[in-house]
Design a protein around this motif. Structure first.
Motif, PDB file in Angstrom:
ATOM      1  N   GLY A 113     102.130  57.499  13.711  1.00  0.00           N
ATOM      2  CA  GLY A 113     103.295  58.375  13.621  1.00  0.00           C
ATOM      3  C   GLY A 113     103.316  59.460  14.682  1.00  0.00           C
ATOM      4  N   GLY A 114     104.462  60.139  14.749  1.00  0.00           N
ATOM      5  CA  GLY A 114     104.611  61.225  15.709  1.00  0.00           C
ATOM      6  C   GLY A 114     104.465  60.744  17.133  1.00  0.00           C
ATOM      7  N   ASP A 115     103.628  61.423  17.899  1.00  0.00           N
ATOM      8  CA  ASP A 115     103.357  61.019  19.280  1.00  0.00           C
ATOM      9  C   ASP A 115     102.144  60.096  19.387  1.00  0.00           C
ATOM     10  OD1 ASP A 115     105.503  62.206  20.669  1.00  0.00           O
ATOM     11  OD2 ASP A 115     104.577  64.183  20.443  1.00  0.00           O
ATOM     12  N   LYS A 116     101.712  59.538  18.259  1.00  0.00           N
ATOM     13  CA  LYS A 116     100.685  58.490  18.186  1.00  0.00           C
ATOM     14  C   LYS A 116      99.272  59.029  18.425  1.00  0.00           C
ATOM     15  CE  LYS A 116     104.035  54.991  19.658  1.00  0.00           C
ATOM     16  NZ  LYS A 116     104.321  53.874  20.574  1.00  0.00           N
ATOM     17  N   TRP A 117      98.307  58.148  18.159  1.00  0.00           N
ATOM     18  CA  TRP A 117      96.902  58.481  18.396  1.00  0.00           C
ATOM     19  C   TRP A 117      96.659  58.765  19.881  1.00  0.00           C
ATOM     20  CZ3 TRP A 117      92.967  59.332  15.089  1.00  0.00           C
ATOM     21  CH2 TRP A 117      93.080  58.870  13.772  1.00  0.00           C
ATOM     22  N   LYS A 118      95.697  59.623  20.129  1.00  0.00           N
ATOM     23  CA  LYS A 118      95.307  59.952  21.501  1.00  0.00           C
ATOM     24  C   LYS A 118      93.810  60.268  21.516  1.00  0.00           C
ATOM     25  CE  LYS A 118      96.442  63.175  25.270  1.00  0.00           C
ATOM     26  NZ  LYS A 118      97.039  64.514  25.585  1.00  0.00           N
ATOM     27  N   VAL A 119      93.180  60.109  22.679  1.00  0.00           N
ATOM     28  CA  VAL A 119      91.783  60.496  22.870  1.00  0.00           C
ATOM     29  C   VAL A 119      91.720  61.709  23.784  1.00  0.00           C
ATOM     30  CG1 VAL A 119      89.582  59.804  23.924  1.00  0.00           C
ATOM     31  CG2 VAL A 119      90.830  58.205  22.447  1.00  0.00           C
ATOM     32  N   GLU A 120      90.931  62.707  23.400  1.00  0.00           N
ATOM     33  CA  GLU A 120      90.754  63.908  24.214  1.00  0.00           C
ATOM     34  C   GLU A 120      89.266  64.214  24.359  1.00  0.00           C
ATOM     35  OE1 GLU A 120      94.906  66.258  23.025  1.00  0.00           O
ATOM     36  OE2 GLU A 120      93.002  66.995  22.242  1.00  0.00           O
ATOM     37  N   SER A 121      88.955  65.064  25.329  1.00  0.00           N
ATOM     38  CA  SER A 121      87.563  65.456  25.576  1.00  0.00           C
ATOM     39  C   SER A 121      87.255  66.781  24.886  1.00  0.00           C
ATOM     40  CB  SER A 121      87.308  65.598  27.074  1.00  0.00           C
ATOM     41  OG  SER A 121      87.476  64.353  27.725  1.00  0.00           O
ATOM     42  N   LEU A 122      86.050  66.870  24.360  1.00  0.00           N
ATOM     43  CA  LEU A 122      85.597  68.098  23.711  1.00  0.00           C
ATOM     44  C   LEU A 122      85.430  69.231  24.719  1.00  0.00           C
ATOM     45  CD1 LEU A 122      83.138  66.312  21.363  1.00  0.00           C
ATOM     46  CD2 LEU A 122      84.689  68.090  20.551  1.00  0.00           C
ATOM     47  N   PRO A 123      85.664  70.497  24.291  1.00  0.00           N
ATOM     48  CA  PRO A 123      86.056  70.918  22.944  1.00  0.00           C
ATOM     49  C   PRO A 123      87.563  70.804  22.672  1.00  0.00           C
ATOM     50  CG  PRO A 123      85.767  72.835  24.327  1.00  0.00           C
ATOM     51  CD  PRO A 123      85.399  71.645  25.172  1.00  0.00           C
ATOM     52  N   GLY A 124      88.377  70.575  23.715  1.00  0.00           N
ATOM     53  CA  GLY A 124      89.816  70.467  23.519  1.00  0.00           C
ATOM     54  C   GLY A 124      90.484  71.836  23.402  1.00  0.00           C
ATOM     55  N   ASP A 125      91.809  71.853  23.538  1.00  0.00           N
ATOM     56  CA  ASP A 125      92.546  73.115  23.412  1.00  0.00           C
ATOM     57  C   ASP A 125      92.370  73.697  22.015  1.00  0.00           C
ATOM     58  OD1 ASP A 125      93.450  72.792  25.987  1.00  0.00           O
ATOM     59  OD2 ASP A 125      95.387  71.937  25.386  1.00  0.00           O
ATOM     60  N   HIS A 126      92.054  74.975  21.958  1.00  0.00           N
ATOM     61  CA  HIS A 126      91.882  75.679  20.684  1.00  0.00           C
ATOM     62  C   HIS A 126      90.882  74.959  19.787  1.00  0.00           C
ATOM     63  CE1 HIS A 126      95.223  78.547  21.369  1.00  0.00           C
ATOM     64  NE2 HIS A 126      95.775  77.516  22.010  1.00  0.00           N
ATOM     65  N   GLY A 127      89.830  74.394  20.417  1.00  0.00           N
ATOM     66  CA  GLY A 127      88.812  73.667  19.673  1.00  0.00           C
ATOM     67  C   GLY A 127      87.436  74.277  19.858  1.00  0.00           C
ATOM     68  N   THR A 128      86.446  73.660  19.234  1.00  0.00           N
ATOM     69  CA  THR A 128      85.063  74.114  19.345  1.00  0.00           C
ATOM     70  C   THR A 128      84.184  72.939  19.759  1.00  0.00           C
ATOM     71  OG1 THR A 128      84.657  73.678  16.997  1.00  0.00           O
ATOM     72  CG2 THR A 128      85.350  75.903  17.587  1.00  0.00           C
ATOM     73  N   ASP A 129      83.006  73.259  20.272  1.00  0.00           N
ATOM     74  CA  ASP A 129      82.059  72.217  20.665  1.00  0.00           C
ATOM     75  C   ASP A 129      81.563  71.466  19.439  1.00  0.00           C
ATOM     76  OD1 ASP A 129      82.088  72.650  23.439  1.00  0.00           O
ATOM     77  OD2 ASP A 129      80.693  74.331  23.239  1.00  0.00           O
ATOM     78  N   PHE A 130      81.241  70.191  19.638  1.00  0.00           N
ATOM     79  CA  PHE A 130      80.697  69.380  18.551  1.00  0.00           C
ATOM     80  C   PHE A 130      79.217  69.723  18.373  1.00  0.00           C
ATOM     81  CE2 PHE A 130      79.186  65.473  16.510  1.00  0.00           C
ATOM     82  CZ  PHE A 130      80.155  65.346  15.510  1.00  0.00           C
ATOM     83  N   PRO A 131      78.686  69.683  17.139  1.00  0.00           N
ATOM     84  CA  PRO A 131      77.272  70.038  16.920  1.00  0.00           C
ATOM     85  C   PRO A 131      76.283  69.207  17.735  1.00  0.00           C
ATOM     86  CG  PRO A 131      78.447  69.938  14.831  1.00  0.00           C
ATOM     87  CD  PRO A 131      79.402  69.441  15.870  1.00  0.00           C
ATOM     88  N   ASP A 132      76.621  67.962  18.044  1.00  0.00           N
ATOM     89  CA  ASP A 132      75.755  67.094  18.840  1.00  0.00           C
ATOM     90  C   ASP A 132      76.326  67.009  20.255  1.00  0.00           C
ATOM     91  OD1 ASP A 132      74.319  65.083  20.056  1.00  0.00           O
ATOM     92  OD2 ASP A 132      74.403  63.721  18.345  1.00  0.00           O
ATOM     93  N   SER A 133      75.581  67.504  21.225  1.00  0.00           N
ATOM     94  CA  SER A 133      76.078  67.570  22.597  1.00  0.00           C
ATOM     95  C   SER A 133      76.295  66.190  23.214  1.00  0.00           C
ATOM     96  CB  SER A 133      75.116  68.383  23.475  1.00  0.00           C
ATOM     97  OG  SER A 133      73.844  67.754  23.520  1.00  0.00           O
ATOM     98  N   LYS A 134      75.730  65.150  22.586  1.00  0.00           N
ATOM     99  CA  LYS A 134      75.922  63.799  23.123  1.00  0.00           C
ATOM    100  C   LYS A 134      77.340  63.285  22.861  1.00  0.00           C
ATOM    101  CE  LYS A 134      72.390  61.837  21.036  1.00  0.00           C
ATOM    102  NZ  LYS A 134      71.603  62.959  20.461  1.00  0.00           N
ATOM    103  N   VAL A 135      78.017  63.880  21.892  1.00  0.00           N
ATOM    104  CA  VAL A 135      79.392  63.479  21.586  1.00  0.00           C
ATOM    105  C   VAL A 135      80.329  64.221  22.535  1.00  0.00           C
ATOM    106  CG1 VAL A 135      81.197  63.419  19.813  1.00  0.00           C
ATOM    107  CG2 VAL A 135      78.798  63.050  19.184  1.00  0.00           C
ATOM    108  N   LYS A 136      81.092  63.460  23.317  1.00  0.00           N
ATOM    109  CA  LYS A 136      81.911  64.050  24.374  1.00  0.00           C
ATOM    110  C   LYS A 136      83.417  63.985  24.104  1.00  0.00           C
ATOM    111  CE  LYS A 136      78.211  64.630  26.991  1.00  0.00           C
ATOM    112  NZ  LYS A 136      77.642  65.985  27.179  1.00  0.00           N
ATOM    113  N   LYS A 137      83.835  63.077  23.206  1.00  0.00           N
ATOM    114  CA  LYS A 137      85.274  62.866  23.007  1.00  0.00           C
ATOM    115  C   LYS A 137      85.598  62.747  21.525  1.00  0.00           C
ATOM    116  CE  LYS A 137      86.046  60.502  27.425  1.00  0.00           C
ATOM    117  NZ  LYS A 137      86.606  59.288  28.089  1.00  0.00           N
ATOM    118  N   TYR A 138      86.881  62.806  21.235  1.00  0.00           N
ATOM    119  CA  TYR A 138      87.339  62.630  19.860  1.00  0.00           C
ATOM    120  C   TYR A 138      88.711  61.976  19.872  1.00  0.00           C
ATOM    121  CZ  TYR A 138      89.909  66.920  21.035  1.00  0.00           C
ATOM    122  OH  TYR A 138      90.717  67.853  21.656  1.00  0.00           O
ATOM    123  N   PHE A 139      89.087  61.422  18.717  1.00  0.00           N
ATOM    124  CA  PHE A 139      90.429  60.901  18.499  1.00  0.00           C
ATOM    125  C   PHE A 139      91.260  62.013  17.867  1.00  0.00           C
ATOM    126  CE2 PHE A 139      87.275  57.554  17.764  1.00  0.00           C
ATOM    127  CZ  PHE A 139      87.696  56.536  18.614  1.00  0.00           C
TER     128      PHE A 139
END
Length: 206
Positions: free
Chosen positions: A41-67
């Motif tokens: 829905g909406g503008d559909k799924w997308k992949v972005e890189s951490l931390p992203g706009d108005h986001g925070t770093d992931f607890p595990d530094s090996k994780v670089k992206k999110y859906f």
């Protein structure tokens, strides 16, 4: 527990040797590969890189992206075929190992969102034998954007489990164009031997 019968130790060894994340592409390193898009829905799924706009770093530094989801409901899933992954029927039905499910989600700090997760243990004929589907989680606008882990263990799974359906996603609460819904990453399904078992009477004891 060294009093366990040898047969259990053999199963324990096999389960440990098979132990791995059964979900493919859990951290968006391959865009949306391996995921079935159930709702876009909406503008559909997308992949972005951490931390992203108005986001925070992931607890595990090996994780670089999110859906990330949009203003219409976005859901995606994977159906894991346990036999194809090396788990044979007798192993699943007799030993009934634990099935550990984990997921991580976060909101943008400037937008509220609603997060969904559903995990089902399914038979060979796709009959649902057990399910984990907590109520959707709603995060208010102007939050801390911290990542939250969701976890559930099917500790006494029924016999007959041959597939695991994992589905997650959500949408934003402001109905803003773009990608302001929940962010998800680092999902996992891991089958593990039971570490504590009821000890039966010792053979040969008086």
């Amino acid at each position: 527990d060294w009093d366990q019968p040898v047969a259990d130790w053999k199963v324990f060894y096999f389960l440990c040797s098979l132990r791995r994340n059964l979900l493919r592409n859990p951290c968006a390193e391959e865009d949306l590969t391996s995921w079935q898009i159930d709702s876009n829905g909406g503008d559909k799924w997308k992949v972005e890189s951490l931390p992203g706009d108005h986001g925070t770093d992931f607890p595990d530094s090996k994780v670089k992206k999110y859906f990330v989801t949009s203003f219409g409901l976005c859901l995606k899933s994977q159906l894991v075929d346990l036999k194809a992954e090396g788990y044979w029927e007798d192993l699943l039905d007799t030993f009934r190992p634990e099935i550990e499910v984990k997921d991580w989600f976060a909101a943008r700090a400037d937008c509220g969102c609603t997060y969904h997760i559903r995990v089902q243990l399914v038979s060979e004929n796709y009959i649902v034998l057990a399910s984990f589907e907590p109520p959707p989680v709603t995060i208010d606008q102007w939050n801390n954007a911290e990542w939250t882990e969701v976890s559930h263990t099917f500790s006494d799974s029924p016999s007959g489990v041959r597939h695991i359906l994992f589905q997650h996603g959500g949408k934003d609460t402001q109905f803003w164009a773009g990608w302001y819904g929940p962010r998800v990453t680092n999902s996992s399904i891991i089958i593990t031997p039971k570490m504590t078992r009821d000890r039966g009477p010792l053979h040969g004891s008086a």
